[in-house]
Design an enzyme around this catalytic site. Structure first.
Site, PDB file in Angstrom:
ATOM      1  N   GLY A 133       0.847  -1.195   0.000  1.00 52.76           N
ATOM      2  CA  GLY A 133       0.000   0.000   0.000  1.00 52.76           C
ATOM      3  C   GLY A 133       0.883   1.246   0.000  1.00 52.76           C
ATOM      4  O   GLY A 133       0.503   2.293   0.516  1.00 52.76           O
ATOM      5  N   ILE A 143      -5.892  11.353   9.446  1.00 46.39           N
ATOM      6  CA  ILE A 143      -4.502  11.784   9.210  1.00 46.39           C
ATOM      7  C   ILE A 143      -4.492  12.933   8.208  1.00 46.39           C
ATOM      8  O   ILE A 143      -5.069  12.834   7.123  1.00 46.39           O
ATOM      9  CB  ILE A 143      -3.644  10.610   8.700  1.00 46.39           C
ATOM     10  CG1 ILE A 143      -3.627   9.491   9.749  1.00 46.39           C
ATOM     11  CG2 ILE A 143      -2.221  11.091   8.402  1.00 46.39           C
ATOM     12  CD1 ILE A 143      -2.804   8.281   9.349  1.00 46.39           C
ATOM     13  N   GLY A 196      -0.288   4.821  -1.144  1.00 45.51           N
ATOM     14  CA  GLY A 196      -1.372   5.501  -0.441  1.00 45.51           C
ATOM     15  C   GLY A 196      -0.869   6.651   0.419  1.00 45.51           C
ATOM     16  O   GLY A 196       0.329   6.937   0.475  1.00 45.51           O
ATOM     17  N   GLN A 197      -1.818   7.273   1.113  1.00 47.09           N
ATOM     18  CA  GLN A 197      -1.500   8.484   1.895  1.00 47.09           C
ATOM     19  C   GLN A 197      -0.417   8.202   2.940  1.00 47.09           C
ATOM     20  O   GLN A 197       0.544   8.970   3.061  1.00 47.09           O
ATOM     21  CB  GLN A 197      -2.772   8.988   2.591  1.00 47.09           C
ATOM     22  CG  GLN A 197      -2.592  10.337   3.274  1.00 47.09           C
ATOM     23  CD  GLN A 197      -3.698  10.652   4.281  1.00 47.09           C
ATOM     24  OE1 GLN A 197      -4.544   9.809   4.592  1.00 47.09           O
ATOM     25  NE2 GLN A 197      -3.688  11.877   4.786  1.00 47.09           N
ATOM     26  N   LYS A 241     -12.118  -3.116  10.737  1.00 40.29           N
ATOM     27  CA  LYS A 241     -11.039  -2.726  11.654  1.00 40.29           C
ATOM     28  C   LYS A 241     -11.196  -3.428  13.006  1.00 40.29           C
ATOM     29  O   LYS A 241     -10.215  -3.889  13.583  1.00 40.29           O
ATOM     30  CB  LYS A 241     -11.008  -1.196  11.835  1.00 40.29           C
ATOM     31  CG  LYS A 241     -10.548  -0.447  10.590  1.00 40.29           C
ATOM     32  CD  LYS A 241      -9.139  -0.845  10.194  1.00 40.29           C
ATOM     33  CE  LYS A 241      -8.668  -0.217   8.910  1.00 40.29           C
ATOM     34  NZ  LYS A 241      -7.383  -0.753   8.433  1.00 40.29           N
ATOM     35  N   ASP A 263       2.699  -2.015  -4.246  1.00 40.94           N
ATOM     36  CA  ASP A 263       1.310  -1.570  -4.413  1.00 40.94           C
ATOM     37  C   ASP A 263       0.809  -2.136  -5.727  1.00 40.94           C
ATOM     38  O   ASP A 263       1.572  -2.710  -6.515  1.00 40.94           O
ATOM     39  CB  ASP A 263       1.233  -0.033  -4.413  1.00 40.94           C
ATOM     40  CG  ASP A 263      -0.096   0.469  -3.852  1.00 40.94           C
ATOM     41  OD1 ASP A 263      -1.136  -0.127  -4.197  1.00 40.94           O
ATOM     42  OD2 ASP A 263      -0.092   1.429  -3.070  1.00 40.94           O
ATOM     43  N   TYR A 296     -16.035  -0.518   6.911  1.00 38.81           N
ATOM     44  CA  TYR A 296     -14.623  -0.228   7.219  1.00 38.81           C
ATOM     45  C   TYR A 296     -14.374  -0.415   8.714  1.00 38.81           C
ATOM     46  O   TYR A 296     -13.436  -1.099   9.131  1.00 38.81           O
ATOM     47  CB  TYR A 296     -14.333   1.204   6.777  1.00 38.81           C
ATOM     48  CG  TYR A 296     -12.991   1.773   7.172  1.00 38.81           C
ATOM     49  CD1 TYR A 296     -11.809   1.252   6.662  1.00 38.81           C
ATOM     50  CD2 TYR A 296     -12.906   2.884   8.024  1.00 38.81           C
ATOM     51  CE1 TYR A 296     -10.572   1.802   7.002  1.00 38.81           C
ATOM     52  CE2 TYR A 296     -11.678   3.443   8.352  1.00 38.81           C
ATOM     53  CZ  TYR A 296     -10.522   2.892   7.850  1.00 38.81           C
ATOM     54  OH  TYR A 296      -9.306   3.445   8.186  1.00 38.81           O
TER      55      TYR A 296
HETATM   56  C1  AKB Z   1     -11.495   7.693   7.405  1.00 38.85           C
HETATM   57  O1  AKB Z   1     -11.980   8.825   7.574  1.00 38.85           O
HETATM   58  O2  AKB Z   1     -12.118   6.728   6.930  1.00 38.85           O
HETATM   59  C2  AKB Z   1     -10.072   7.462   7.833  1.00 38.85           C
HETATM   60  C3  AKB Z   1      -9.994   6.929   9.221  1.00 38.85           C
HETATM   61  C4  AKB Z   1     -10.337   7.789  10.364  1.00 38.85           C
HETATM   62  O3  AKB Z   1      -9.651   5.790   9.418  1.00 38.85           O
HETATM   63  N1  AKB Z   1      -9.331   8.683   7.742  1.00 38.85           N
END
Ligand code: AKB
Length: 323
Positions: free
Chosen positions: A8, A174, A11-12, A148, A34, A144
């Site tokens: 990755g 971030i 990515g950022q 996590k 990547d 998401y």
């Molecule tokens: C998002 O906004 O999805 C990410 C995070 C807080 O994991 N920047």
């Protein structure tokens, strides 16, 4: 000597992590990976790989004699909602592939240290929002966030069952200027700088008082490397550590920008991202990270705004996710 694979890398976070790791360990010891073509910033080595291809990833790890893997490839909160099954598959199977490779290597006496990013998205509406504890209710509402939370439990499981040396941080939003963010709920805090530097007003998709935990990229990189460099016996939490940088809302950020760009204006038109942000913490209790591996944030809001305004390369509004 460490040999480090960053998956990755375009990515950022990956982009900047590769540069920091190359400075620390030597460019020759960092392998950026990547999908797609090579990123201009980076290590001496680049491999085009898909983290879902476990055999290829294992081959790259053996070829380069890798000792540490950063598995950063993921879909974030907003893009994840657009394709939940893809987000689940990438976020979970990507992690599982690396954990399985690490399990095999650990059992064979060739341990791999693994970093995997969790997020404040792992929390949810039942979580206390102020000074959110390390251990608390976690009831995420996005795919998401669910990935996590499940990923955190997988990390803890692979450590306790197989001894895999896996480490993780619950990243706040971030903020950075080198590469655009990749479809998150916290992206407004980058887009706003592009508007300010174009001398345009910014229409924010979150309400003025939506306070979220954030962190400036140099602090995020420092935290990540400090966690990975800490002696294994100090890493008490094998799920993921709360790490706080700073907390602010769109109105406070607009005021801070206005102090350096007089006349800057913001308006508010909340969209679906508001409902996501409403379930996330306002601020984090990161006492465990501070005591276990000496975490200390350095960058406050005024310093962040000064640095962003000095360094953001403005993109036209129609380009990228930052507008
Ligand atoms: C998002 O906004 O999805 C990410 C995070 C807080 O994991 N920047």
């Amino acid at each position: 000597m460490e040999r480090i694979l960053v998956i990755g890398a375009n990515g950022q976070i990956g982009n900047e992590l590769v540069v920091a790791l190359a400075l620390q360990h030597g460019a020759d010891n960092v392998i950026a990976a990547d999908l797609g073509p090579r990123n201009p910033f980076g290590a001496a080595h680049y491999e085009a790989i898909d983290v879902l291809d476990r055999r290829l990833v294992a081959r790259i790890i053996d070829t380069y004699g890798i000792t540490q893997v950063y598995q950063l490839a993921a879909l974030l909160s907003v893009t994840g909602e657009q394709d939940p099954l893809k987000a689940w598959s990438l976020n979970m199977d990507g992690l599982l592939n690396i954990l399985e490779i690490a399990r095999e290597r650990t059992a064979a006496g060739r341990p791999l240290r693994v970093f995997w990013p969790s997020s404040i998205a792992a929390f949810g509406p039942g979580t206390p929002q102020d000074n959110t504890p390390q251990q608390t209710v976690m009831d995420p509402t996005t795919i998401y966030g669910i990935s996590k939370l499940a990923g955190e439990r997988l990390c803890a499981y692979y450590f306790s069952k197989y001894g895999v040396d896996v480490r993780s941080i619950r990243y706040p939003g971030i903020i950075s200027f080198r590469s655009p963010p990749g479809g998150g709920t916290t992206d407004y805090a980058i887009a706003i700088f592009h508007a300010a530097l174009r001398d345009e007003p910014y229409q924010c998709y979150l309400l003025a008082d939506t306070t979220l935990p954030m962190i400036y990229m140099p602090d995020a990189i420092r935290a990540t490397i400090a966690l990975m460099d800490a002696p294994a016996e100090r890493i008490v939490i094998r799920a993921a550590y709360n790490v706080a940088g700073l907390s602010f809302n769109p109105a406070q950020l607009a005021v801070a920008i206005g102090q350096q760009r007089p006349g800057f204006e913001i308006s508010y038109a909340p969209d679906a991202r508001q409902a996501i942000a409403d379930t996330w913490p306002h601020s984090l209790d990161d006492a465990a990270a501070r005591s276990d591996w000496d975490w200390q944030p350095r960058i406050d809001l005024a310093a962040l705004v000064t640095d962003m305004l000095a360094n953001v390369v403005v993109v036209p509004r129609e380009v990228g996710q930052v507008a």
